[in-house]
Design an enzyme around this catalytic site. Structure first.
Site, short mmCIF file in Angstrom:
data_model
loop_
_atom_site.label_atom_id
_atom_site.label_comp_id
_atom_site.label_asym_id
_atom_site.label_seq_id
_atom_site.Cartn_x
_atom_site.Cartn_y
_atom_site.Cartn_z
N ASN A 1 50.57 42.86 17.81
CA ASN A 1 50.13 42.46 19.15
C ASN A 1 50.60 43.42 20.24
O ASN A 1 49.98 43.53 21.31
CB ASN A 1 50.66 41.06 19.50
CG ASN A 1 50.19 39.96 18.58
OD1 ASN A 1 50.89 38.98 18.40
ND2 ASN A 1 49.02 40.11 17.97
N LEU A 2 51.73 44.07 20.00
CA LEU A 2 52.41 44.79 21.07
C LEU A 2 51.67 46.02 21.55
O LEU A 2 51.98 46.57 22.61
CB LEU A 2 53.83 45.17 20.63
CG LEU A 2 54.71 43.99 20.17
CD1 LEU A 2 56.10 44.48 19.81
CD2 LEU A 2 54.77 42.91 21.24
N GLN A 3 50.67 46.46 20.80
CA GLN A 3 49.86 47.61 21.20
C GLN A 3 49.06 47.32 22.47
O GLN A 3 48.69 48.21 23.21
CB GLN A 3 48.92 47.98 20.04
CG GLN A 3 47.75 48.86 20.38
CD GLN A 3 46.43 48.10 20.31
OE1 GLN A 3 46.39 46.88 20.25
NE2 GLN A 3 45.34 48.84 20.32
N ARG A 4 48.83 46.04 22.78
CA ARG A 4 47.99 45.68 23.92
C ARG A 4 48.50 44.46 24.69
O ARG A 4 48.12 44.26 25.84
CB ARG A 4 46.55 45.41 23.45
CG ARG A 4 46.45 44.23 22.52
CD ARG A 4 45.19 44.22 21.68
NE ARG A 4 45.19 43.09 20.75
CZ ARG A 4 45.88 43.06 19.61
NH1 ARG A 4 46.63 44.08 19.27
NH2 ARG A 4 45.84 42.00 18.81
N GLY B 1 45.93 39.66 24.51
CA GLY B 1 45.56 40.91 25.17
C GLY B 1 45.01 40.70 26.56
O GLY B 1 45.37 41.44 27.49
N LYS C 1 53.91 32.47 21.55
CA LYS C 1 53.47 33.22 22.73
C LYS C 1 53.59 32.38 24.01
O LYS C 1 53.99 32.89 25.06
CB LYS C 1 52.03 33.70 22.55
CG LYS C 1 51.86 34.78 21.52
CD LYS C 1 50.41 35.23 21.42
CE LYS C 1 50.24 36.28 20.33
NZ LYS C 1 48.84 36.72 20.18
N ASP D 1 40.16 34.09 22.01
CA ASP D 1 39.34 34.93 21.13
C ASP D 1 38.59 34.08 20.11
O ASP D 1 38.19 34.57 19.07
CB ASP D 1 40.20 35.96 20.41
CG ASP D 1 41.30 35.32 19.55
OD1 ASP D 1 41.40 34.08 19.56
OD2 ASP D 1 42.05 36.05 18.88
N CYS E 1 38.62 41.07 17.12
CA CYS E 1 39.43 42.27 17.33
C CYS E 1 40.37 42.50 16.16
O CYS E 1 40.70 43.64 15.82
CB CYS E 1 40.22 42.15 18.63
SG CYS E 1 39.20 42.21 20.11
N ASP F 1 48.45 28.42 24.11
CA ASP F 1 48.24 29.38 23.03
C ASP F 1 48.92 28.83 21.78
O ASP F 1 50.02 28.29 21.87
CB ASP F 1 48.83 30.75 23.40
CG ASP F 1 48.32 31.87 22.49
OD1 ASP F 1 48.57 31.79 21.27
OD2 ASP F 1 47.67 32.79 23.00
N CYS G 1 41.76 39.80 2.88
CA CYS G 1 40.75 40.59 3.59
C CYS G 1 41.51 41.66 4.36
O CYS G 1 42.71 41.87 4.13
CB CYS G 1 39.90 39.71 4.52
SG CYS G 1 40.84 38.95 5.87
#
Length: 374
Positions: A69-72, A40, A85, A129, A190, A61, A330
């Site tokens: 992931n593609l939302q951001r 992100g 990536k 992250d 996140c 990475d 989870c």
């Protein structure tokens, strides 16, 4: 001049700036940067720095592109799902600007490799992250006397700072803000807590801006300062960061190394949603262990699961079947990996798996109407 600027028109809008010009552009073309993380934050950082004409970018990475992931993570598109990536980013950035040389590493940044990778660059940008990579980067930058740009996002809030860059003869590093790494289980990611899609773009763009100013020497930076942003109300603050006597770099304490958990978690066996669904349909004998909190389970209990919150797992190992195949679950697949690692570290010999993508990923694939319950 043509050999220095293969495409003058490409950088025209920067070159005509009175505070910028050819000298600043040449500094960008000569610069060597390290970007840790291509997600992100890394997406806008990499896109804008490559477009601006940074001549050499090393990126690292360990992850592959997932649909969530593609939302951001705007560097990627649907066709990249399943690709590493780092490799996909290299291809996209070289297509964006052939002047930019990209070196891609597939893997985690750890205390074992950080010094070699950092030795070839002038400036680092933290878009990761996880605390393991962040502390490794900070400590290596202190030892190699190199600045780095910090960025972090969670839900609706973001932070930016510049560390290990001298301001008034004082250098502030990340351990002045947080001397020691917190327990990873105590800090939601996140993946677990969510993030507004545009927020990494806002923070990552600020990180790229700080990097450009550091390289070219124009303007002032967040050196020794922490910038915070709330995207809901656009409340922003800038905090002065004083030297912290508890910082082990200042107090003479041994510098703790914390890379082990990240490397171990990368090796935890995972089961993907289709395989998990198949196991359930075939009534394969295995034990599901739900490590979400009590509050999460009260909202929605996962069928046929033994509930042991991650925080209590180490004290309840005797409740876990010793001979059954175990699948930890989870919400998003991070806590379950930590839970699986705990059992492996405590000598469990039976097959242990973490549900990749968590219950949310499983429901997204097979029961999308149930996601709202989570």
């Amino acid at each position: 001049m043509e050999s220095q600027f293969p495409d003058m028109y490409r950088y025209n809008r920067q070159l005509i700036l009175p505070e910028f010009g050819i000298e600043a552009q040449q500094k960008l073309l000569n610069a060597k940067l390290l970007v840790v993380g291509c997600g992100g934050l890394g997406s806008p950082v990499l896109l804008y720095l490559a477009a601006a004409g940074v001549g050499n970018i090393t990126l690292i990475d360990a992850d592959v592109v997932e649909i969530s992931n593609l939302q951001r993570q705007i560097l990627f598109d649907t066709n990249d799902v399943g690709k590493h990536k780092a490799a996909a980013a290299k291809q996209k950035l070289e297509a964006l600007n052939p002047d930019c040389k990209i070196t891609a590493h597939i893997g985690l940044l750890t205390v074992e490799n950080v010094h070699d990778i950092l030795s070839n660059v002038d400036l680092a940008i933290d878009c990761t992250d996880n605390f393991e990579s962040r502390y490794a980067l900070n400590d290596a930058c202190v030892l190699q006397n190199k600045p780095w740009v910090y960025g972090s996002v969670y839900q609706f809030e973001g932070q930016v700072a510049v560390f290990n860059h001298e301001v008034n003869t004082v250098k502030i590093d990340y351990r002045d803000l947080w001397p020691f790494s917190p327990d990873p289980n105590s800090v939601p990611t996140c993946t677990e807590g969510g993030v507004l899609g545009v927020l990494p773009g806002m923070i990552g763009t600020l990180q790229a801006n700080e990097a450009i100013k550091l390289i070219t020497g124009i303007g002032s930076t967040f050196s020794g300062k922490l910038f915070t942003l709330n995207a809901l109300n656009f409340d922003t603050q800038v905090w002065e960061l004083p030297p912290n006597p508890k910082n082990p770099h200042r107090s003479g304490q041994d510098i703790p190394t914390i890379q082990a958990s990240a490397c171990q978690l990368a090796l935890v066996p995972e089961i993907d949603a289709p395989s998990f669904y198949s196991w359930i349909e075939q009534a394969k004998p295995f034990q599901i262990i739900d490590v979400r909190t009590k509050e999460e389970v009260l909202r929605h209990a996962f069928e046929n699961a033994l509930h042991i919150p991650l925080a209590n797992l180490a004290n309840r190992l005797e409740d876990i079947p010793k001979n059954a195949t175990l699948v930890f679950v989870c919400k998003a697949g991070q806590r379950s990996k930590k839970a699986a690692q705990i059992t492996l570290d405590n000598g469990f010999k039976n097959a242990v798996f973490s549900l990749k993508g968590g219950i949310m990923g499983y429901y997204s694939a097979y029961f999308p109407t149930m996601i709202a319950e989570l």
